[in-house]
Design a protein around this motif. Structure first.
Motif, PDB file in Angstrom:
ATOM      1  N   GLU A   9       0.833  -1.200   0.000  1.00  0.00           N
ATOM      2  CA  GLU A   9       0.000   0.000   0.000  1.00  0.00           C
ATOM      3  C   GLU A   9       0.872   1.255   0.000  1.00  0.00           C
ATOM      4  OE1 GLU A   9      -3.559   1.932   2.711  1.00  0.00           O
ATOM      5  OE2 GLU A   9      -3.055  -0.178   2.968  1.00  0.00           O
ATOM      6  N   ASP A  91       2.478   1.987  12.514  1.00  0.00           N
ATOM      7  CA  ASP A  91       1.512   3.053  12.818  1.00  0.00           C
ATOM      8  C   ASP A  91       1.942   4.370  12.181  1.00  0.00           C
ATOM      9  OD1 ASP A  91      -0.152   1.370  14.246  1.00  0.00           O
ATOM     10  OD2 ASP A  91       0.787   1.842  16.176  1.00  0.00           O
ATOM     11  N   ARG A  94       1.091   4.118   8.475  1.00  0.00           N
ATOM     12  CA  ARG A  94      -0.359   4.276   8.274  1.00  0.00           C
ATOM     13  C   ARG A  94      -0.768   5.742   8.385  1.00  0.00           C
ATOM     14  NH1 ARG A  94      -0.638  -0.073  11.833  1.00  0.00           N
ATOM     15  NH2 ARG A  94      -0.784  -2.024  10.691  1.00  0.00           N
ATOM     16  N   ALA A  95      -0.256   6.428   9.396  1.00  0.00           N
ATOM     17  CA  ALA A  95      -0.579   7.846   9.588  1.00  0.00           C
ATOM     18  C   ALA A  95      -0.052   8.679   8.416  1.00  0.00           C
ATOM     19  CB  ALA A  95       0.008   8.343  10.902  1.00  0.00           C
ATOM     20  N   ASP A  98      -2.330   8.054   5.470  1.00  0.00           N
ATOM     21  CA  ASP A  98      -3.608   8.745   5.665  1.00  0.00           C
ATOM     22  C   ASP A  98      -3.479  10.234   5.382  1.00  0.00           C
ATOM     23  OD1 ASP A  98      -4.942   6.433   6.325  1.00  0.00           O
ATOM     24  OD2 ASP A  98      -4.752   6.724   8.491  1.00  0.00           O
ATOM     25  N   GLU A  99      -2.337  10.797   5.741  1.00  0.00           N
ATOM     26  CA  GLU A  99      -2.119  12.228   5.527  1.00  0.00           C
ATOM     27  C   GLU A  99      -1.799  12.548   4.067  1.00  0.00           C
ATOM     28  OE1 GLU A  99       1.137  15.582   6.779  1.00  0.00           O
ATOM     29  OE2 GLU A  99       0.728  13.975   8.201  1.00  0.00           O
ATOM     30  N   PRO A 102      -5.067  10.704   1.246  1.00  0.00           N
ATOM     31  CA  PRO A 102      -6.358  10.490   1.900  1.00  0.00           C
ATOM     32  C   PRO A 102      -7.411   9.910   0.974  1.00  0.00           C
ATOM     33  CG  PRO A 102      -6.020  12.810   1.463  1.00  0.00           C
ATOM     34  CD  PRO A 102      -4.736  12.099   1.128  1.00  0.00           C
ATOM     35  N   ARG A 104      -7.338   7.314  -0.587  1.00  0.00           N
ATOM     36  CA  ARG A 104      -7.365   5.859  -0.525  1.00  0.00           C
ATOM     37  C   ARG A 104      -8.364   5.412   0.547  1.00  0.00           C
ATOM     38  NH1 ARG A 104      -4.321   3.510   3.387  1.00  0.00           N
ATOM     39  NH2 ARG A 104      -3.575   5.043   4.834  1.00  0.00           N
ATOM     40  N   ASP A 105      -9.519   6.004   0.495  1.00  0.00           N
ATOM     41  CA  ASP A 105     -10.591   5.773   1.462  1.00  0.00           C
ATOM     42  C   ASP A 105     -10.892   4.290   1.594  1.00  0.00           C
ATOM     43  OD1 ASP A 105     -14.097   6.358   1.648  1.00  0.00           O
ATOM     44  OD2 ASP A 105     -12.633   6.525   3.248  1.00  0.00           O
ATOM     45  N   ARG A 106     -11.001   3.823   2.813  1.00  0.00           N
ATOM     46  CA  ARG A 106     -11.309   2.418   3.057  1.00  0.00           C
ATOM     47  C   ARG A 106     -12.733   2.300   3.593  1.00  0.00           C
ATOM     48  NH1 ARG A 106      -6.251   1.079   6.708  1.00  0.00           N
ATOM     49  NH2 ARG A 106      -4.650   1.740   5.305  1.00  0.00           N
ATOM     50  N   ASP A 111     -10.543  -3.977   2.920  1.00  0.00           N
ATOM     51  CA  ASP A 111      -9.655  -3.465   1.885  1.00  0.00           C
ATOM     52  C   ASP A 111      -9.561  -4.457   0.740  1.00  0.00           C
ATOM     53  OD1 ASP A 111      -9.161  -1.369   3.579  1.00  0.00           O
ATOM     54  OD2 ASP A 111      -7.306  -2.212   4.357  1.00  0.00           O
TER      55      ASP A 111
END
Length: 151
Positions: A9, A91, A94-95, A98-99, A102, A104-106, A111
Motif C-alpha cells: 500500500e 503506525d 499508516r498515519a 492517511d495524511e 487520503p 485511498r478511502d477504506r 480493503d
C-alpha cells in the motif's frame, strides 16, 4: 494489517504521488520515514536523492507501465524491510499514508488489494471492489430501440 500488505500500500501510494502535485513535501516526509533512527546525518538527503531518481525514471518512462511496476516493486521491498526491522513504524506509515494519500478511502467491509503479474492472453482482467452488474464480452442481443427488426 500484514507487513507485506502495508508495504504494498505504501509503495503504490508513493509511486502515484511521485507524479502528482506536491511531490516535494511527500519526498521529504517519506525520506524522514526511511532514515529515522539510522544515526546517519546524511540519511534523509540520501533517501531524497533515491526518491528523486525513482521519480525521474517514472517521468522519463511516460506510459511504460513496466517501469512503474519496477519502481513500485523496489519501494515495496524497501517498505517491507523497514517495517520488519522496525515493526513499531507500522503506525507511523499508516498515519503518513492517511495524511499524504487520503483518497485511498477504506469504506465497506474491507480493503481490496489487486495485483496482476505477467501477461493476460485472450482474456480480461477486472480489478476493483464491490462490482454490481458487470458484463464482460459481448452483451446478449436485446430488443432494438430504433424501430427496425433485429434480423
Amino acid at each position: 494489517m500484514d507487513v507485506s500488505l502495508l508495504a504494498g500500500e505504501g509503495a503504490t501510494a508513493l509511486v502515484g504521488l511521485m507524479v502528482a502535485d506536491g511531490w516535494t513535501a511527500v519526498r521529504e516526509r517519506v525520506a524522514r520515514f526511511f532514515s529515522r533512527g539510522d544515526g546517519d546525518p546524511g540519511g534523509v538527503e540520501r533517501v531524497e536523492t533515491e526518491l528523486e531518481e525513482a521519480r525521474g525514471e517514472l517521468l522519463t518512462a511516460g506510459e511504460d507501465h513496466e517501469v512503474a511496476e519496477d519502481v513500485e516493486a523496489a519501494w515495496r521491498l524497501r517498505f517491507r524491510r523497514a517495517l520488519r526491522a522496525h515493526p513499531e513504524a507500522a503506525d507511523e506509515l499508516r498515519a503518513l499514508l492517511d495524511e499524504l494519500a487520503p483518497e485511498r478511502d477504506r469504506t465497506g467491509s474491507g480493503d481490496t488489494y489487486n495485483s496482476v503479474s505477467g501477461t493476460v492472453h485472450g482474456g480480461s482482467v477486472v480489478q476493483g471492489r464491490d462490482f454490481g452488474a458487470l458484463t464482460i464480452g459481448l452483451a446478449a442481443p436485446g430488443p432494438r430501440t430504433d424501430g427496425r427488426s433485429g434480423t
